[in-house]
Design an enzyme around this catalytic site. Structure first.
Site, PDB file in Angstrom:
ATOM      1  N   ASN A 172       0.781  -1.233   0.000  1.00  0.00           N
ATOM      2  CA  ASN A 172       0.000   0.000   0.000  1.00  0.00           C
ATOM      3  C   ASN A 172       0.817   1.290   0.000  1.00  0.00           C
ATOM      4  O   ASN A 172       0.245   2.369  -0.086  1.00  0.00           O
ATOM      5  CB  ASN A 172      -0.956   0.012   1.196  1.00  0.00           C
ATOM      6  CG  ASN A 172      -2.153  -0.897   0.968  1.00  0.00           C
ATOM      7  OD1 ASN A 172      -2.445  -1.263  -0.166  1.00  0.00           O
ATOM      8  ND2 ASN A 172      -2.817  -1.274   2.025  1.00  0.00           N
TER       9      ASN A 172
ATOM     10  N   GLU B 125      -2.685  -0.657  -7.949  1.00  0.00           N
ATOM     11  CA  GLU B 125      -4.079  -0.783  -7.528  1.00  0.00           C
ATOM     12  C   GLU B 125      -4.692   0.604  -7.430  1.00  0.00           C
ATOM     13  O   GLU B 125      -5.843   0.825  -7.752  1.00  0.00           O
ATOM     14  CB  GLU B 125      -4.138  -1.508  -6.187  1.00  0.00           C
ATOM     15  CG  GLU B 125      -5.547  -1.746  -5.649  1.00  0.00           C
ATOM     16  CD  GLU B 125      -5.521  -2.377  -4.281  1.00  0.00           C
ATOM     17  OE1 GLU B 125      -5.826  -3.574  -4.187  1.00  0.00           O
ATOM     18  OE2 GLU B 125      -5.196  -1.677  -3.304  1.00  0.00           O
TER      19      GLU B 125
ATOM     20  N   TRP C  14     -10.170  -7.451  11.602  1.00  0.00           N
ATOM     21  CA  TRP C  14      -9.450  -7.106  10.376  1.00  0.00           C
ATOM     22  C   TRP C  14      -7.958  -7.064  10.655  1.00  0.00           C
ATOM     23  O   TRP C  14      -7.143  -7.585   9.911  1.00  0.00           O
ATOM     24  CB  TRP C  14      -9.923  -5.742   9.846  1.00  0.00           C
ATOM     25  CG  TRP C  14      -8.997  -5.207   8.799  1.00  0.00           C
ATOM     26  CD1 TRP C  14      -8.910  -5.619   7.500  1.00  0.00           C
ATOM     27  CD2 TRP C  14      -7.997  -4.205   8.972  1.00  0.00           C
ATOM     28  NE1 TRP C  14      -7.912  -4.928   6.853  1.00  0.00           N
ATOM     29  CE2 TRP C  14      -7.336  -4.056   7.728  1.00  0.00           C
ATOM     30  CE3 TRP C  14      -7.595  -3.426  10.053  1.00  0.00           C
ATOM     31  CZ2 TRP C  14      -6.295  -3.152   7.546  1.00  0.00           C
ATOM     32  CZ3 TRP C  14      -6.571  -2.522   9.862  1.00  0.00           C
ATOM     33  CH2 TRP C  14      -5.940  -2.389   8.624  1.00  0.00           C
TER      34      TRP C  14
ATOM     35  N   ARG D 141     -15.111  -2.847   5.969  1.00  0.00           N
ATOM     36  CA  ARG D 141     -14.730  -4.109   5.319  1.00  0.00           C
ATOM     37  C   ARG D 141     -15.991  -4.916   5.004  1.00  0.00           C
ATOM     38  O   ARG D 141     -17.080  -4.600   5.459  1.00  0.00           O
ATOM     39  CB  ARG D 141     -13.809  -4.927   6.239  1.00  0.00           C
ATOM     40  CG  ARG D 141     -12.452  -4.269   6.528  1.00  0.00           C
ATOM     41  CD  ARG D 141     -11.605  -4.166   5.271  1.00  0.00           C
ATOM     42  NE  ARG D 141     -10.309  -3.545   5.507  1.00  0.00           N
ATOM     43  CZ  ARG D 141     -10.021  -2.282   5.231  1.00  0.00           C
ATOM     44  NH1 ARG D 141     -10.958  -1.473   4.755  1.00  0.00           N
ATOM     45  NH2 ARG D 141      -8.805  -1.811   5.439  1.00  0.00           N
TER      46      ARG D 141
ATOM     47  N   ASP E 289      -7.657 -11.858  -4.214  1.00  0.00           N
ATOM     48  CA  ASP E 289      -7.604 -10.781  -3.222  1.00  0.00           C
ATOM     49  C   ASP E 289      -7.929 -11.304  -1.830  1.00  0.00           C
ATOM     50  O   ASP E 289      -7.357 -10.862  -0.831  1.00  0.00           O
ATOM     51  CB  ASP E 289      -8.587  -9.683  -3.630  1.00  0.00           C
ATOM     52  CG  ASP E 289      -8.416  -8.412  -2.805  1.00  0.00           C
ATOM     53  OD1 ASP E 289      -7.263  -8.043  -2.536  1.00  0.00           O
ATOM     54  OD2 ASP E 289      -9.429  -7.792  -2.454  1.00  0.00           O
TER      55      ASP E 289
ATOM     56  N   HIS F 145      -1.424   2.358   9.562  1.00  0.00           N
ATOM     57  CA  HIS F 145      -2.466   2.439   8.535  1.00  0.00           C
ATOM     58  C   HIS F 145      -3.078   3.833   8.582  1.00  0.00           C
ATOM     59  O   HIS F 145      -2.365   4.824   8.520  1.00  0.00           O
ATOM     60  CB  HIS F 145      -3.494   1.328   8.775  1.00  0.00           C
ATOM     61  CG  HIS F 145      -4.266   0.917   7.561  1.00  0.00           C
ATOM     62  ND1 HIS F 145      -5.275   1.689   7.034  1.00  0.00           N
ATOM     63  CD2 HIS F 145      -4.174  -0.173   6.765  1.00  0.00           C
ATOM     64  CE1 HIS F 145      -5.786   1.078   5.971  1.00  0.00           C
ATOM     65  NE2 HIS F 145      -5.134  -0.045   5.773  1.00  0.00           N
TER      66      HIS F 145
ATOM     67  N   SER G  78       2.608  -1.809   5.293  1.00  0.00           N
ATOM     68  CA  SER G  78       3.608  -2.871   5.504  1.00  0.00           C
ATOM     69  C   SER G  78       4.988  -2.451   5.026  1.00  0.00           C
ATOM     70  O   SER G  78       5.984  -2.603   5.734  1.00  0.00           O
ATOM     71  CB  SER G  78       3.170  -4.155   4.798  1.00  0.00           C
ATOM     72  OG  SER G  78       3.045  -3.958   3.396  1.00  0.00           O
TER      73      SER G  78
END
Length: 627
Positions: free
Chosen positions: A62, A126, A218, A249, A352, A389, A436
């Protein structure tokens, strides 16, 4: 009670954790420590191959800035993070990670991680910052590199050891204590410097999925606030403890939505088929200037969705069937090409989930949902504490000398306000959106800085007396002793007047936080009086924590996990109460302070006295590099 062997380990740099940040730290520290004849030791609660937030795998990286190709700049990334966090961010830390993260991603590829490429050999994005990967073995690949770096350079690592407390002497962090979750061993680690990367916190709030779904989350459920407790108990200053993260989610199984939104361009609608991002667009004006930026901040996207839910327009659906059909439609004139493309898209969609949340595939099967034919329900999860995040909670750390304003720099980047204590990943605060890859990069930055600190300062190893070690040992093993002594008081192990079982303690904490600090059951809404009552109940809970009981090593770990969570909870309640505004609607909403206040465009930092456990909170100005 069975006697526990005391094991003392002496090292120069002690790395705590086994996730992405710790693995990054291990690789970098091994290199620099060898050059300086130092020893590195890594300690992980779990097993490094499947430890941390990427444990099950991941379908995308990400954070990839693309500096080499001129795709973006450090300013671009800082702008993105600042806007998403409603103005509250440490741009010096964000920029430092942004300028190094690409090299970390290139290392991943070198180590064997398959990154998607297009027909021209370029990375497949993405979204603007995200790269698609075949990531079912993502963590295994990264952990293998870390283990190899440690072993090949003569260093060591320990797995299945729970770190419970810091060791502090003379205002300096000098080590840690803990216990094995597999053997009857108590550990004392002495070090010249300690790098904390033990993750964020799950299970502080009652989860949305209860009953047969209990334990689903999550973010990894085994991350229980160890970083926050360790740094607080060391006396370090913390920041952004009010900035929890609530991801939207796929409901109940917590399947990821990023690929659906960014790669497949899916819409989210209410039960009436309305796109709440369009029908409630005017609401964003109330949160200017952040409501007017692109992309819309994650918390505001949540907030618009929650307004629809509270107005009775739920459930909310991800229109998976629309998205897949729309992509394939461009080939509708060629029957063969259409069938091939549809099959390819469906495979990517399932990949995914198989990369990271297999339970989502199970849930679809159990509820007769084929995502290519039917919309899937999405919902806001329970709150998490995660500095990597879209949250920001963690320790207040020094920035790099070339980027940080004077107020944000005190000698060694990523060192906390306690000497010798370094933080990375979810342990460091106000540097969101590192995910990450950025956590791995920050681990590398912190490790190199920690080695530099050891070489320049030469702090040496502190003397930990046998008496001090025994005091920690007795305190840590007390739940085992209490359980054993209390058995005659009851015929049922889970109902006993002499102790509280760890599961009972956890449920009490979660109920408290859910009802008073704005959890799922209250649509994430709280108020001053509710928070005050929550603090009152937390005080009683802390008193009762002295009666936690454990029948075995596994439950002993659960006892201390819940003890750590309790301090993360208190830090959160106190800072939400201190900040007299609502800055992150969609993450939490203070009904008595319902608007954003320019006087609160600041950090809220807190410290806890390690001995008295009294708290101090203060405002700290936000300094931008680029805004």
């Amino acid at each position: 009670m069975t006697d526990f062997e005391t094991v003392t380990v002496n090292t120069d740099l002690l790395i705590l954790g086994g996730g992405m940040a710790a693995c990054g730290a291990a690789v970098e520290a091994s290199y620099w420590a060898k050059k300086n004849n130092l020893k590195v030791t890594l300690v992980d609660k779990a097993a490094m191959y499947r430890s941390g937030a990427v444990a099950m795998g991941l379908s995308a990286i990400n954070q990839y800035v693309g500096l080499k190709d001129g795709e973006n700049t450090m300013k671009d990334y800082c702008d993105y993070v600042r806007n998403d966090l409603m103005g509250v961010t440490r741009e010096d830390l964000v920029a430092s990670i942004a300028r190094h993260v690409d090299s970390t991603v290139h290392l991943f590829e070198k180590w064997g991680l398959p990154i998607w490429k297009d027909e021209k050999g370029a990375y497949v994005h993405e979204g603007r910052w995200q790269l698609m990967i075949n990531g079912e073995s993502y963590k295994v690949i990264v952990a293998e590199a870390a283990k190899n770096a440690l072993e090949q350079n003569g260093h060591e690592f320990f797995e299945r050891i729970f770190i419970s407390h810091p060791l502090v002497e003379g205002g300096r962090c000098v080590g840690a204590v803990g216990f094995s979750v597999r053997e009857n061993k108590f550990y004392v680690f002495r070090a010249q410097a300690v790098l904390v990367a033990m993750g964020g916190a799950v299970g502080v709030f009652k989860p949305r999925s209860t009953g047969e779904g209990a334990g689903r989350a999550w973010y990894p459920p085994f991350n229980s606030g160890a970083s926050a407790y360790f740094t607080l108990k060391a006396g370090a200053e913390m920041t952004c403890q009010e900035v929890r993260f609530i991801p939207v989610r796929f409901k109940d199984a917590y399947g990821p939505v990023g690929a659906w939104f960014l790669l497949f361009k899916a819409r989210a609608t209410n039960a009436l088929g309305e796109n709440y991002m369009e029908t409630r667009k005017a609401e964003l004006d109330n949160w200017a200037p952040y409501g007017k930026v692109k992309p819309v901040p994650a918390n505001l996207r949540n907030y618009l969705m929650l307004l629809d839910v509270m107005e009775g327009k739920g459930p909310i659906y991800m229109r998976t069937e629309e998205a897949l059909a729309k992509i394939a439609d461009q080939y509708k004139d060629d029957k063969k090409a259409y069938a091939k493309k549809k099959k390819e898209i469906e495979a990517e969609a399932w990949e995914d989930f198989l990369d990271m949340t297999i339970a989502q595939a199970h849930l679809w099967a159990a509820t007769n949902v084929q995502p290519e034919e039917k919309a899937s329900e999405i919902a806001a999860a329970e709150p998490y504490f995660i500095g990597s995040h879209s949250g920001a909670s963690g320790a207040w750390v020094s920035g790099p000398k070339d980027l940080a304003p004077p107020e944000y720099f005190w000698g060694y980047e990523n060192m906390g306000t306690v000497k010798g204590l370094f933080c990375a990943g979810d342990a460091s605060g106000a540097s969101s959106h590192k995910f990450s890859s950025g956590s791995h990069a920050e681990g590398r930055i912190a490790a190199k800085s920690a080695v530099r600190y050891i070489v320049k300062e030469k702090p040496g190893l502190a003397t930990i007396s046998d008496q001090t070690a025994k005091q920690y040992k007795d305190m840590i093993l007390k739940p085992l002793k209490l359980y054993e002594e209390s058995q005659p008081k009851s015929t049922q192990a889970n109902v006993n007047p002499g102790y509280i079982a760890p599961d009972q303690f956890r449920m009490r904490l979660q109920k408290l936080m859910d009802e008073y600090a704005g959890g799922v059951s209250s649509q994430f809404t709280t108020s001053g009086p509710l928070l005050e009552k929550g603090l009152e109940l937390l005080k009683l809970l802390k008193e009762d924590a002295a009666f936690l009981g454990a029948k075995n090593l596994h439950e002993l770990m659960r006892c201390w996990e819940n003890y750590h969570r309790m301090f993360q909870a208190e830090a959160h309640v106190r800072t939400v109460l201190f900040r007299e505004e609502t800055r992150w609607p969609g993450y939490y909403f203070r009904s008595d302070k319902p608007k954003m206040d320019p006087n609160w465009l600041c950090f809220v930092n807190c410290t806890m006295d390690p001995k008295t456990e009294e708290w101090k909170l203060k405002k700290v100005p936000v300094k931008y590099l680029f805004a």
